[in-house]
Design an enzyme around this catalytic site. Structure first.
Site, PDB file in Angstrom:
ATOM      1  CD  GLU A 373      -2.804  -1.236   0.229  1.00 33.19           C
ATOM      2  OE1 GLU A 373      -3.341  -0.180  -0.124  1.00 33.19           O
ATOM      3  OE2 GLU A 373      -3.062  -2.335  -0.287  1.00 33.19           O
ATOM      4  CE  LYS A 457      -1.340  -5.596   2.681  1.00 32.93           C
ATOM      5  NZ  LYS A 457      -1.924  -4.329   2.983  1.00 32.93           N
ATOM      6  N   GLY A 869      -5.663  -5.188   7.290  1.00 36.37           N
ATOM      7  CA  GLY A 869      -6.502  -4.304   6.508  1.00 36.37           C
ATOM      8  C   GLY A 869      -5.822  -3.848   5.240  1.00 36.37           C
ATOM      9  CB  CYS A 870      -6.853  -1.413   2.635  1.00 37.38           C
ATOM     10  SG  CYS A 870      -8.559  -1.909   2.540  1.00 37.38           S
ATOM     11  CB  THR A 871      -3.602   0.877   5.856  1.00 40.41           C
ATOM     12  OG1 THR A 871      -4.226   0.431   7.060  1.00 40.41           O
ATOM     13  CG2 THR A 871      -4.551   1.820   5.127  1.00 40.41           C
TER      14      THR A 871
END
Length: 895
Positions: A373, A457, A869-871
């Protein structure tokens, strides 16, 4: 294999301060809840001008005027330091001003929903016509505009969404239906902004590459928007809508959605379509999401910072058939987070980063750069999310420690070498892996890079349909120079240096009339104590719950990644034929006793009493290797004496694997204190024992549950049943239990006078564990386990091993359970509070402290779990517990 290639890339930004005020979710929700809030009053003072936005160093890196490596050389803070010589247009694309973007929204509008005020439309026409992506038909589509009065009426009376420029009303977007909320003016504004920014990126791609738009066969759009009406709310199709405006008359296409992971899914889909020959040129496109504008604005305003989330991001990537020049996409090295992978950070990153590399014989250190990310830390740090790219690569570094590739002290150096600074806007899908593709493409083609991994992700629980996380990855490598040889030479990962041994190629199938090749990795070689050849490790094929194919896949992994050993298969066909498991074990023993193989990995083999196995794991808490003594077999008939024997067995295995002075800890099970006294008497009598200290505050050689996770000792001594349970948990805690995916298996049988090196696997062992067990066996052969064990037994027996006094035995039988219970109650881990649905992510906790942070929350009565998570790694809590959880983590020093 003829791999598809990254043929071209474009990136674009749209400066959108007025859209931030009107369309950003943080602002619209605040306006509904508290229209007179201080935040809304202060917000306009923190907006940037176009020049400030355009010259911002991360934005210049995004469009290609500086490289990410050059950005890393600019001291932070980057805001307030405009890049000297900054330009609107870069190698990849441009930073578009907001007023011209309104014009582009009007041009791509197919249903006359965008109205621009006539003087405004006339004013921007000349500037837009000067762009190289301007089309002749755009002038007519832009039109001459509408009177000011009409715009005001539509906003005031028809609930149209206003378009402002420098505080002036210059246009609006109408609803597409009177009652359909999916076609409301707000939704249509979102969708037209996504479409227009996607068109900008795709037109830029076509212009930059100098290709005919008609060459593009297929388009995949992967933004975070969805278009449809009340009967099909996400029906689509942005892809064809964008392609139409870019002149791609020969293309069809569809939309792919997957939250932040969607671009990686889309690129894998594109590569697969090209490789299959369905389409030759596939464009992957994404426009921006207005909802994300100013998402962290409140934190920026509170800290006196400019609003850095004032841009819409867009990109386009052209995936094509192999041209012999452009970097290839390794379709055989695609990582995927499966439904059964598990949701812990380690499980997610293992599935999408480690597993695809191991599948093609590569190690984590074989990747030059990772692109997870790539969010700009100047945006995320004020909001408490930390440096997102660095946190993700730090997680990868922790896995490298677990794999034994680097020492824990080398984590920071690994992160520094394998990462680049984040520079992408926080648009969700935009930072997820793709921003570095353009830079990687140039570096790979110039020969300055060998390999890069793109990682996407997503947090699927945001849609409230599942609690699962998501992730997809793929490798980029230089083109080998001809379209037919792209696969050659790409299994270069190794253990102990050198090129990888041959793969399993032919002769391994188990069908009727098809052979089982007897050996993998046949080159001549040597290992310590084997001057004539490398260690030969047998592997029995039958007996797995996952079938022979899984065992053979483990052999393939070992052969590809470890060039300093040979694998010999024992099974139903081939040179070492065995019809059933009993016959396998008989044949295995013959080969061991004759010296044709040096060790063997098998399942469900019975050892004589006095022989037990020593397992080997990598602990999740600290990524340290730890030996568990023991995991199966029976050392004797007395519990305390058995555990003392187990300690010596574990020390012997650890020393054979290169641990010069293994530290010993005793797990806090029944008899632990008696075992400690017995070992200390051995030490006093001359047998060298180095005791480990518990990581808990009171220390001592008796280990708690925390020490299991952290790997406090080199050798963890326990009873066999507990050891067996621990191995199952360590091996399968990420998979749900039916597939053991990590660790080295249950280890070798060790006992006084026992001269065979036979390694035990669970029937649930997957291919990665099979491969690791083969590696463990080779380590023991090279480290002369039999000689090392004999020396340990002699030294221990000379000190009185294994007897303990009758008094100690009595105490062990009568009081050890009470003793252990007292210790357990004094040092028990926090029990989990009642389970809640966890939908809120808390970011910013260091990956190496994530589990400890959850324990701190449990101790405070707050239910929490870890996730990816995405981050990056996150702590998950229920929405209503968010603030109290943050306060607890701050107070405990985790935030």
């Amino acid at each position: 294999m003829d791999y598809p290639v990254i043929r071209g890339v474009s990136y674009a930004l749209v400066h959108a301060p007025s859209l931030l005020l009107e369309m950003g979710t943080t602002q619209t929700m605040e306006r509904e809840a508290n229209p007179d809030s201080e935040y809304l009053k202060e917000l306009p003072k923190h907006l940037r001008t176009y020049e400030q936005c355009m010259s911002y160093p991360p934005n210049q890196a995004y469009i290609g005027n500086i490289t990410p490596a050059e950005l890393a050389g600019i001291a932070r803070p980057w805001h307030g330091k405009p890049l000297e010589g900054a330009k609107r247009v870069g190698r990849y694309g441009e930073v578009l001003p907001e007023d011209e973007f309104y014009g582009l929204m009007r041009i791509v509008d197919s249903f006359d929903l965008v109205a621009l005020e006539e003087s405004f439309a006339k004013g921007i026409a000349a500037a837009m016509a000067a762009s190289p992506v301007w089309r002749e038909s755009d002038s007519a589509r832009l039109g001459s505009g509408a009177p000011t009065e009409e715009i005001e009426h539509l906003v005031r009376d028809a609930h149209a969404e206003p378009l402002y420029s420098a505080g002036r009303l210059v246009g609006c977007v109408r609803a597409a239906h009177e009652r359909d909320r999916n076609l409301s003016s707000h939704v249509m504004m979102e969708n037209l902004a996504a479409k227009a920014s996607g068109v900008l990126a795709l037109r830029r791609l076509i212009h930059n590459m100098g290709i005919d738009a008609g060459e593009i066969d297929y388009i995949i759009e992967c933004s975070e928007e969805a278009c449809g009406d009340m009967n099909q709310r996400g029906g689509g199709n942005f892809a064809k809508a964008v392609g139409e405006m870019a002149g791609c008359v020969n293309a069809t296409g569809c939309d792919v959605r997957g939250f932040c992971a969607a671009p990686s899914h889309a690129l894998v889909n594109a590569a697969s379509l090209v490789k299959a020959g369905v389409f030759r040129n596939v464009a992957v496109v994404a426009g921006g999401a207005t909802a994300k504008l100013g998402m962290n604005g409140r934190d920026h305003v509170n800290k006196g910072l400019p609003i850095l989330e004032d841009v819409l991001g867009a990109f386009a990537v052209l995936v094509s058939a192999n041209d012999g020049v452009s970097p290839i996409i390794r379709t055989d090295a695609v990582g995927r987070h499966t439904i059964g992978s598990g949701s812990s950070p380690q499980a997610v990153m293992t599935a999408i980063v480690v597993e695809p590399l191991e599948r093609v014989g590569l190690k984590l250190s074989d990747v030059d750069k990772y692109s997870p990310e790539m969010q700009n830390p100047e945006i995320t740090e004020p909001a408490g999310a930390g440096d997102v790219p660095k946190a993700n690569v730090k997680m990868i570094a922790a896995l490298a420690v677990k794999k034994g590739e680097i020492a824990r002290t080398d984590i920071n150096a690994f992160v520094e070498a394998k990462s680049l600074p984040g520079f992408a806007p926080t648009q969700g899908h935009i930072p997820s892996g793709v921003p570095l593709i353009g830079y990687f493409r140039e570096e790979l083609m110039a020969g300055r890079m060998r390999r890069a991994q793109i990682i996407g992700k997503g947090s699927l629980f945001l849609g409230r349909m599942t609690n699962l996380f998501d992730g997809v990855s793929f490798l980029l490598e230089p083109n080998p120079g001809d379209s037919g040889a792209a696969e050659a030479g790409h299994t270069t990962g190794c253990c102990g240096g050198g090129a990888a041994g041959p793969g399993v190629g032919t002769g391994l199938e188990l069908g009727p009339g098809r052979g089982l090749g007897p050996r993998l990795g046949l080159e001549a070689g040597f290992g310590p104590g084997h001057a004539a050849r490398k260690p030969r490790i047998g592997l029995t094929v039958l007996g797995s719950e996952h079938g022979p194919e899984e065992i053979i896949r483990g052999a393939e992994l070992a052969a590809k990644s470890c060039s300093d050993l040979e694998v010999v298969l024992i099974g139903p066909r081939g040179a070492h034929c065995a019809a059933d498991e009993h016959e396998q074990h008989r044949r295995m023993e013959e080969l061991l006793d004759s010296g044709e193989i040096d060790a063997c990995v098998t399942m469900h083999y019975s050892f004589p009493i006095g022989v037990s196995t020593v397992g080997r794991v990598v602990t999740p808490g600290r990524g340290r290797e730890m030996f568990i003594a023991t995991t199966t077999g029976t050392s004797g008939t007395d519990r305390v004496e058995n555990m003392i024997k187990n300690a010596v067995y574990g020390v012997a295995a650890a020393k054979a694997c290169g641990v010069a002075e293994p530290t010993v800890g005793i797990l806090n099970v029944d008899g632990a204190r008696q075992v400690e006294r017995g070992l200390r008497r051995l030490a006093e009598a001359g047998y060298a024992v180095s005791f480990a200290g518990s990581a808990r505050s009171d220390g001592g050689a008796v280990m708690r549950g925390n020490d299991l996770l952290m790997g406090s000792p080199d050798v963890m001594v326990c009873d066999t049943l507990t050891g067996n349970l621990l191995m199952k948990i360590f091996s399968a805690f990420t998979t749900g239990g039916d597939y053991e995916a990590s660790g080295y298996g249950y280890g070798p049988g060790v006992g006084e006078g026992y001269n065979r090196i036979i390694m035990i696997l669970s029937r649930a062992s997957g291919a990665p564990v099979v491969a690791a067990a083969i590696r463990y066996a080779a380590d023991l052969v090279n480290g002369r386990l039999r000689e090392v064990a004999a020396a340990e037994f002699a030294a221990a027996r000379g000190a009185g091993w294994p007897a303990v006094t009758g008094t100690d035995k009595a105490k062990a039988e009568a009081g050890c359970a009470a003793s252990a219970g007292a210790d357990g109650s004094a040092h028990a881990e926090a029990a989990a509070p009642p389970t809640k649905v966890t939908t809120h992510e808390i970011t910013g906790v260091d990956i190496l402290q994530l589990d400890e942070a959850v324990q701190a929350l449990w101790a405070a009565g707050i239910y929490a779990s870890t996730g990816m998570g995405c981050t990056g790694p996150v702590v998950m809590v229920a929405h209503e517990d968010t603030e109290s959880a943050k306060e607890t983590l701050v107070r405990s020093g985790y935030l």
